[in-house]
Design a protein around this motif. Structure first.
Motif, PDB file in Angstrom:
ATOM      1  N   ASN A 194      11.192   8.219  -4.609  1.00 17.52           N
ATOM      2  CA  ASN A 194      11.880   7.976  -3.343  1.00 17.52           C
ATOM      3  C   ASN A 194      11.527   6.593  -2.799  1.00 17.52           C
ATOM      4  OD1 ASN A 194      13.429   9.151  -0.936  1.00 17.52           O
ATOM      5  ND2 ASN A 194      11.513   8.515   0.027  1.00 17.52           N
ATOM      6  N   TRP A 195      10.261   6.224  -2.912  1.00 13.12           N
ATOM      7  CA  TRP A 195       9.841   4.896  -2.447  1.00 13.12           C
ATOM      8  C   TRP A 195      10.510   3.803  -3.282  1.00 13.12           C
ATOM      9  CZ3 TRP A 195       7.120   1.062  -5.069  1.00 13.12           C
ATOM     10  CH2 TRP A 195       6.740  -0.031  -4.282  1.00 13.12           C
ATOM     11  N   ILE A 196      10.539   3.975  -4.580  1.00  8.56           N
ATOM     12  CA  ILE A 196      11.179   2.980  -5.453  1.00  8.56           C
ATOM     13  C   ILE A 196      12.656   2.839  -5.092  1.00  8.56           C
ATOM     14  CG2 ILE A 196      11.903   2.527  -7.832  1.00  8.56           C
ATOM     15  CD1 ILE A 196       9.281   3.815  -8.746  1.00  8.56           C
ATOM     16  N   HIS A 197      13.310   3.947  -4.810  1.00  7.03           N
ATOM     17  CA  HIS A 197      14.734   3.919  -4.488  1.00  7.03           C
ATOM     18  C   HIS A 197      15.004   3.210  -3.165  1.00  7.03           C
ATOM     19  CE1 HIS A 197      18.573   5.465  -2.943  1.00  7.03           C
ATOM     20  NE2 HIS A 197      18.931   5.620  -4.213  1.00  7.03           N
ATOM     21  N   ASP A 198      14.160   3.463  -2.163  1.00  5.89           N
ATOM     22  CA  ASP A 198      14.457   2.996  -0.804  1.00  5.89           C
ATOM     23  C   ASP A 198      13.845   1.646  -0.453  1.00  5.89           C
ATOM     24  OD1 ASP A 198      15.913   5.261  -0.420  1.00  5.89           O
ATOM     25  OD2 ASP A 198      14.422   6.296   0.816  1.00  5.89           O
ATOM     26  N   TRP A 199      12.775   1.248  -1.123  1.00 11.19           N
ATOM     27  CA  TRP A 199      12.113  -0.001  -0.738  1.00 11.19           C
ATOM     28  C   TRP A 199      12.965  -1.190  -1.181  1.00 11.19           C
ATOM     29  CZ3 TRP A 199       8.384  -3.508  -3.506  1.00 11.19           C
ATOM     30  CH2 TRP A 199       7.729  -4.352  -2.609  1.00 11.19           C
ATOM     31  N   PRO A 200      13.366  -2.058  -0.245  1.00 11.06           N
ATOM     32  CA  PRO A 200      14.249  -3.174  -0.610  1.00 11.06           C
ATOM     33  C   PRO A 200      13.563  -4.254  -1.440  1.00 11.06           C
ATOM     34  CG  PRO A 200      14.362  -2.674   1.747  1.00 11.06           C
ATOM     35  CD  PRO A 200      13.167  -1.956   1.200  1.00 11.06           C
ATOM     36  N   TYR A 231       0.810  -1.218   0.000  1.00  9.23           N
ATOM     37  CA  TYR A 231       0.000   0.000   0.000  1.00  9.23           C
ATOM     38  C   TYR A 231       0.845   1.270   0.000  1.00  9.23           C
ATOM     39  CZ  TYR A 231      -3.328   3.563   1.577  1.00  9.23           C
ATOM     40  OH  TYR A 231      -4.082   4.699   1.682  1.00  9.23           O
ATOM     41  N   ASP A 232       2.116   1.187   0.379  1.00  7.54           N
ATOM     42  CA  ASP A 232       2.906   2.380   0.678  1.00  7.54           C
ATOM     43  C   ASP A 232       2.884   3.420  -0.438  1.00  7.54           C
ATOM     44  OD1 ASP A 232       3.485   1.303   3.101  1.00  7.54           O
ATOM     45  OD2 ASP A 232       5.556   0.761   2.629  1.00  7.54           O
ATOM     46  N   ALA A 233       3.139   3.001  -1.679  1.00  9.64           N
ATOM     47  CA  ALA A 233       3.211   3.962  -2.779  1.00  9.64           C
ATOM     48  C   ALA A 233       1.837   4.442  -3.230  1.00  9.64           C
ATOM     49  CB  ALA A 233       3.953   3.348  -3.969  1.00  9.64           C
ATOM     50  N   TYR A 234       0.776   3.813  -2.733  1.00 15.74           N
ATOM     51  CA  TYR A 234      -0.578   4.252  -3.078  1.00 15.74           C
ATOM     52  C   TYR A 234      -0.783   5.704  -2.664  1.00 15.74           C
ATOM     53  CZ  TYR A 234      -5.678   3.863  -3.573  1.00 15.74           C
ATOM     54  OH  TYR A 234      -6.987   4.036  -3.957  1.00 15.74           O
ATOM     55  N   TRP A 235      -0.105   6.104  -1.593  1.00 17.46           N
ATOM     56  CA  TRP A 235      -0.180   7.470  -1.064  1.00 17.46           C
ATOM     57  C   TRP A 235       0.136   8.492  -2.145  1.00 17.46           C
ATOM     58  CZ3 TRP A 235      -0.757   9.116   4.221  1.00 17.46           C
ATOM     59  CH2 TRP A 235      -0.454  10.456   4.460  1.00 17.46           C
ATOM     60  N   SER A 236       1.116   8.193  -2.987  1.00 17.38           N
ATOM     61  CA  SER A 236       1.549   9.163  -3.992  1.00 17.38           C
ATOM     62  C   SER A 236       1.070   8.833  -5.401  1.00 17.38           C
ATOM     63  CB  SER A 236       3.078   9.269  -3.998  1.00 17.38           C
ATOM     64  OG  SER A 236       3.682   8.011  -4.214  1.00 17.38           O
ATOM     65  N   VAL A 237       0.521   7.636  -5.611  1.00 16.00           N
ATOM     66  CA  VAL A 237       0.055   7.242  -6.943  1.00 16.00           C
ATOM     67  C   VAL A 237      -1.359   7.744  -7.218  1.00 16.00           C
ATOM     68  CG1 VAL A 237      -0.618   5.259  -8.359  1.00 16.00           C
ATOM     69  CG2 VAL A 237       1.587   5.255  -7.163  1.00 16.00           C
TER      70      VAL A 237
END
Length: 306
Positions: A108-114, A62-68
């Motif tokens: 930023n999420w794409i870069h940091d999410w492992p 769900y995390d990137a849903y915030w910005s998508v």
């Protein structure tokens, strides 16, 4: 699972969720109100993401849903509105601000999410603390409530894109500067944090750059972005300021009373020296180093405390 494969999975999740939202907007009942149609589509997409989160056993889906979702809904309002009197110039500026913010935050999420092996540490804590109600808390606390908060904070964008408004004025300029400055501030703060993480010793707390001005400069940037959307809407309809500010105020309260306390407590548990940072650095707003400490000292003197 590799990071690339994990991102592909999440990309599929959002593709399905957006397809479901679009299907609702095209085929579902027309309420006659674009904001309500968008809210219902948003909820449909949230349920889809929640279903995938449970299937993959990772609520960070769900995390990137915030910005998508915000740029998706803003684009929908812009394309679907036929309201006369909507200011096209203000709409264009707002869409640019939303796009810049969304690209930065998603990137930023794409870069940091492992990858799929990683889940935000707060999610298991919330589920485990709920016991047998863990699934309900997963849906409501991790998926539904954030969706509603973001949608509420996005309502000013609807007000700009689907309601008549006055011509451009000085407040639009303020909104543009704040709206573009917010993701820039977040970008710098995140870059500074990454640089320290690469070299810091175990237990060392971050207190450099923007992080010496605020304990959470990235959160300050996030809140500033949402207020910028309200400034755009108020510029076009000053008399509606009282309700156009509700969404960003709720967003601010979420950070003040939920996100920041949780992050500060985690930092204290992992880095005992963080207490000194709490005592000398403002929690959200940016102030020059030393200012916050001086204010505390002044408050003690004023109350007669030693």
């Amino acid at each position: 699972m590799s990071k690339g494969a994990s991102l592909a999975r999440v990309g599929l999740v959002y593709a399905v969720a957006l397809a479901a939202a679009t299907a609702w907007l095209v085929l579902g009942p027309d309420t006659g109100r674009l904001w309500l149609d968008a809210l219902l589509a948003d909820l449909v997409a949230t349920v889809v993401v929640f279903g995938f989160s449970r299937y993959f056993g990772n609520s960070s889906c769900y995390d990137a849903y915030w910005s998508v979702l915000p740029p998706y809904l803003a684009a929908y309002w812009w394309l679907a509105s036929d309201t006369p009197g909507v200011d096209d110039a203000r709409s264009a500026l707002l869409l640019i601000v939303v796009a810049v913010w969304a690209i930065r935050l998603t990137g930023n999420w794409i870069h940091d999410w492992p990858g799929m092996h990683h889940e935000d540490w707060r999610y298991p804590m919330l589920r485990d603390g709920a016991g047998r109600w863990g699934v309900a808390v997963d849906f409501s606390g991790i998926h539904l409530v954030p969706t509603l908060i973001v949608f509420g904070a996005l309502v000013p964008a609807w007000a700009v894109l689907d309601r008549p408004g006055g011509s451009l004025n000085w407040l639009d300029a303020v909104a543009l500067v704040v709206g573009l400055g917010a993701p820039v501030l977040q970008f710098v703060a995140d870059a500074q944090m990454r640089a320290v993480i690469r070299e810091r010793q175990p237990g060392q707390a971050m207190h450099r750059g923007l992080w010496a001005w605020s304990r959470h400069p990235n959160y300050f940037g996030e809140v500033s972005f949402w207020f910028a959307l309200s400034f755009f809407a108020i510029a076009g309809s000053p008399g509606d300021a009282w309700w156009l500010l509700i969404g960003p105020v709720v967003m601010l309260l979420m950070f003040e009373f939920a996100s920041i306390p949780m992050m500060d407590q985690r930092s204290l548990e992992r880095r005992p020296s963080y207490q000194q940072i709490i005592d000398t650095t403002p929690r959200l707003i940016l102030l020059p180093p030393g200012t916050f400490r001086s204010r505390q000292r002044g408050a003690r003197v004023a109350t007669g405390a030693s």
